[in-house]
Design a protein around this motif. Structure first.
Motif, PDB file in Angstrom:
ATOM      1  N   SER A  86      -9.126  -1.881   2.281  1.00 42.25           N
ATOM      2  CA  SER A  86      -9.070  -0.516   2.276  1.00 42.25           C
ATOM      3  C   SER A  86      -7.656   0.370   2.279  1.00 42.25           C
ATOM      4  N   SER A  96     -12.687   1.998   0.867  1.00 41.95           N
ATOM      5  CA  SER A  96     -12.706   0.572   0.885  1.00 41.95           C
ATOM      6  C   SER A  96     -13.463  -0.054  -0.256  1.00 41.95           C
ATOM      7  N   THR A 100     -10.002   7.207   3.586  1.00 42.89           N
ATOM      8  CA  THR A 100      -9.717   5.888   3.522  1.00 42.89           C
ATOM      9  C   THR A 100     -10.821   5.398   2.836  1.00 42.89           C
ATOM     10  N   GLN A 144      -5.718   4.241   2.003  1.00 47.39           N
ATOM     11  CA  GLN A 144      -5.835   5.593   2.359  1.00 47.39           C
ATOM     12  C   GLN A 144      -5.324   6.279   1.222  1.00 47.39           C
TER      13      GLN A 144
END
Length: 78
Positions: free
Chosen positions: A4, A73, A71, A6
């Motif tokens: 992940s 992923s 976020t 951001q």
């Protein structure tokens, strides 16, 4: 293995409708795929193998605006 990262929406990510442009989401997908490869693979592996995205999926739950944080992923399948 899940990875992940951001991202913060910049003014350049916003389209004439005032929210994050769809192309920005695709750029984030590309950026995180590369970051995942660099995090997960050794230098030797990176030199000998390529990383190919065979599928991506975006679920638009609500619009994003300048300075919002997302976020993103990614994960490796079978």
């Amino acid at each position: 293995m899940k990875f992940s990262q951001q991202f913060t929406v910049s003014l350049d990510d916003v389209d004439e409708q005032g929210h994050v442009n769809n192309v920005t989401y695709l750029r984030w997908i590309q950026d995180i795929a590369v970051a995942h490869l660099r995090d997960a693979a050794t230098e030797e592996m990176q030199a000998n193998f390529g990383w190919v995205v065979v599928r991506h999926e975006i679920d638009y739950k609500k619009p994003g605006f300048e300075n919002d944080k997302f976020t993103v992923s990614t994960w490796v399948g079978d």
